[in-house]
Scaffold this active site. Structure first.
Site, PDB file in Angstrom:
ATOM      1  N   ARG A 257       0.875  -1.184   0.000  1.00 18.38           N
ATOM      2  CA  ARG A 257       0.000   0.000   0.000  1.00 18.38           C
ATOM      3  C   ARG A 257       0.905   1.225   0.000  1.00 18.38           C
ATOM      4  NH1 ARG A 257      -2.222   0.784   5.522  1.00 18.38           N
ATOM      5  NH2 ARG A 257      -0.818   2.540   5.433  1.00 18.38           N
ATOM      6  N   HIS A 261      -3.738   4.305   4.711  1.00 15.17           N
ATOM      7  CA  HIS A 261      -4.857   3.356   4.812  1.00 15.17           C
ATOM      8  C   HIS A 261      -6.129   4.009   4.261  1.00 15.17           C
ATOM      9  CE1 HIS A 261      -7.652   0.434   6.353  1.00 15.17           C
ATOM     10  NE2 HIS A 261      -8.284   1.392   6.997  1.00 15.17           N
ATOM     11  N   TYR A 270       3.947   5.243  11.619  1.00 15.24           N
ATOM     12  CA  TYR A 270       4.264   3.844  11.914  1.00 15.24           C
ATOM     13  C   TYR A 270       5.126   3.141  10.865  1.00 15.24           C
ATOM     14  CZ  TYR A 270       0.074   3.235   8.995  1.00 15.24           C
ATOM     15  OH  TYR A 270      -0.842   3.308   7.980  1.00 15.24           O
TER      16      TYR A 270
HETATM   17  C1  LIG Z   1     -14.880  -6.331  11.747  1.00 15.92           C
HETATM   18  C2  LIG Z   1     -14.117  -5.081  11.584  1.00 15.92           C
HETATM   19  N1  LIG Z   1     -13.192  -4.725  12.499  1.00 15.92           N
HETATM   20  C3  LIG Z   1     -12.482  -3.581  12.350  1.00 15.92           C
HETATM   21  C4  LIG Z   1     -12.675  -2.768  11.280  1.00 15.92           C
HETATM   22  C5  LIG Z   1     -11.873  -1.489  11.096  1.00 15.92           C
HETATM   23  N2  LIG Z   1     -10.921  -1.647   9.990  1.00 15.92           N
HETATM   24  C6  LIG Z   1     -11.162  -1.118   8.791  1.00 15.92           C
HETATM   25  S1  LIG Z   1      -9.945  -1.474   7.677  1.00 15.92           S
HETATM   26  C7  LIG Z   1      -9.076  -2.338   8.826  1.00 15.92           C
HETATM   27  C8  LIG Z   1      -7.766  -2.979   8.461  1.00 15.92           C
HETATM   28  C9  LIG Z   1      -7.874  -3.913   7.320  1.00 15.92           C
HETATM   29  O1  LIG Z   1      -6.600  -4.375   6.934  1.00 15.92           O
HETATM   30  P1  LIG Z   1      -6.434  -5.371   5.746  1.00 15.92           P
HETATM   31  O2  LIG Z   1      -7.365  -6.514   5.894  1.00 15.92           O
HETATM   32  O3  LIG Z   1      -4.984  -5.684   5.645  1.00 15.92           O
HETATM   33  O4  LIG Z   1      -6.936  -4.535   4.472  1.00 15.92           O
HETATM   34  P2  LIG Z   1      -6.313  -3.193   3.864  1.00 15.92           P
HETATM   35  O5  LIG Z   1      -6.978  -2.059   4.575  1.00 15.92           O
HETATM   36  O6  LIG Z   1      -4.845  -3.221   4.093  1.00 15.92           O
HETATM   37  O7  LIG Z   1      -6.678  -3.203   2.425  1.00 15.92           O
HETATM   38  C10 LIG Z   1      -9.746  -2.355  10.054  1.00 15.92           C
HETATM   39  C11 LIG Z   1      -9.227  -3.010  11.261  1.00 15.92           C
HETATM   40  C12 LIG Z   1     -13.667  -3.161  10.335  1.00 15.92           C
HETATM   41  N3  LIG Z   1     -13.906  -2.434   9.236  1.00 15.92           N
HETATM   42  N4  LIG Z   1     -14.350  -4.313  10.498  1.00 15.92           N
END
Ligand SMILES: Cc1ncc(C[n+]2csc(CCOP(=O)(O)OP(=O)(O)O)c2C)c(N)n1
Ligand SMILES: [Mg+2]
Length: 359
Positions: A257, A261, A270
């Site tokens: 990425r 985020h 970080y």
């Molecule tokens: C069940 C749930 N817990 C927490 C969140 C908050 N949240 C949104 S994105 C994220 C991280 C996701 O990381 P990843 O799966 O690596 O996907 P990326 O954002 O890197 O594409 C979190 C914890 C959420 N959307 N849903």
């Protein structure tokens, strides 16, 4: 069978290297010049949509936005292997895949603009709406795949999750069910190395995410996710397997990425800039550009014209939405159930009262 020829622990399946040279000739898909340019253009389209959205957000004209910068090959390459009738079941960071599947930009911007109509796909576009609850979409994908088997249809489901999503129970349940019931799903993990601020090494003690395929009893492959050819080729093989009744496959797209985020995040807190700089050298668009230049398929001038044209289209679409896109309050509550349950009715009323001057 290719998947079994690749080591799930360290060897990245790769066709195009970072200098734009083909290093795995026998796996190179036989794309026409037109197809190559279409893929390249779509990767740029995705990037320009992202860059513009980020700038609109900074100008206060867009809500939160999750950019895809650096992940274009993982998305465009994999989705291009799908047929029109195959279902795409996304998370929230699959812009390139949506574009390939024919989701109009208007829908994409409407969604991020906070308008529910963004999720209303045109009739012939087999794409589920964005799924924000992490990994929940993997369950939906398996459900669609099982329904497909019951109905005796021949379509495949391609679904995406992030590296962070692999820690969820939903991930486990979906893969387990899919393998046991021989469901035609291709599970793609976009491992972009972070889940917000949590680095991949803190996500799981497994050496790779691809190796999890072994535990579920399905083939897996670890792919260079910044290589559009490798992503296409691996996904195509997984789709062919699924369509032939051979069940699910797990693909780890190893990518990065390059941006934040979302617009609410500041990654400089970080992670080191030096890490980002290293990954910029592996930029999937840059790599593809070098390949096209070696082949003499695109001059700098043609590329600049293409980008200008895309930029115009993006700006035009956004301004259209901005000028006439009032969100109906009811829309926030209306689409969860066939008929609205009392607790949502109550919340809707409370919200209306609040907007009318606050009780
Ligand atoms: C069940 C749930 N817990 C927490 C969140 C908050 N949240 C949104 S994105 C994220 C991280 C996701 O990381 P990843 O799966 O690596 O996907 P990326 O954002 O890197 O594409 C979190 C914890 C959420 N959307 N849903
Ligand atoms: Mg991630």
């Amino acid at each position: 069978m290719r998947f079994e020829n690749y080591n799930l622990l360290e060897e990245h399946f790769r066709i195009l290297d970072i200098d734009g040279k083909i290093i795995n000739e026998e796996e190179l898909p036989s794309f026409s010049e037109e197809e190559l340019l279409y893929l390249y253009r779509t990767m740029w389209y995705s990037r320009i949509i992202d860059e513009k959205a980020l700038s609109y957000q900074r100008q206060g004209r867009m809500l939160t936005y999750a950019p895809n910068i650096g992940q274009e090959a993982a998305q465009v390459g994999s989705a291009y292997a799908m047929d029109k009738e195959d279902w795409l079941v996304p998370a929230f960071r699959e812009l390139g895949a949506w574009l390939i599947k024919g989701v109009p930009l208007k829908n994409i911007y409407l969604y991020w603009y906070g308008n529910e109509w963004g999720s209303h796909m045109p009739e012939n576009v087999k794409v589920l709406p964005i799924s924000v609850p992490i990994a929940s979409q993997y369950q939906h994908a398996v459900g669609i795949g099982m329904a497909n088997n019951i109905k005796g249809e021949n379509n495949v489901v391609v679904t995406y999750v992030g590296d962070g999503g692999t820690s969820h129970g939903d991930f486990h349940e979906a893969l387990n069910f899919a393998a046991v019931f021989n469901v035609p799903v291709v599970f793609i993990i976009q491992n972009n190395q972070y889940a917000i601020s949590v680095p991949r090494r803190e996500q799981t003690a497994s050496k790779t995410l691809a190796q999890k395929a072994i535990a579920y009893g399905m083939p897996g492959i670890l792919v260079d996710g910044n290589d559009v050819f490798a992503m296409y080729s691996a996904t195509k093989e997984a789709i062919d397997r699924a369509r032939n009744g051979e069940g699910p496959t797990l693909i780890e797209a190893y990518t990065y990425r390059l941006g934040a985020h979302t617009t609410s995040d500041d990654p400089t807190i970080y992670r080191d800039d030096s890490e980002v700089e290293e990954w910029k050298k592996k930029d999937p668009i840059l790599r593809f550009k070098k390949y096209l230049h070696h082949k003499g398929l695109l001059s700098e001038e043609e590329e600049e014209n293409m980008k200008r044209e895309l930029e115009k289209e993006v700006m035009f679409t956004f301004e259209e939405i901005e000028n006439k896109s009032d969100t109906e309050i009811e829309d926030i509550f209306k689409y969860h159930y066939e008929t609205m349950p009392p607790h949502l009715e109550e919340q809707l009323q409370e919200y209306k009262d609040f907007l009318e001057g606050g009780k």
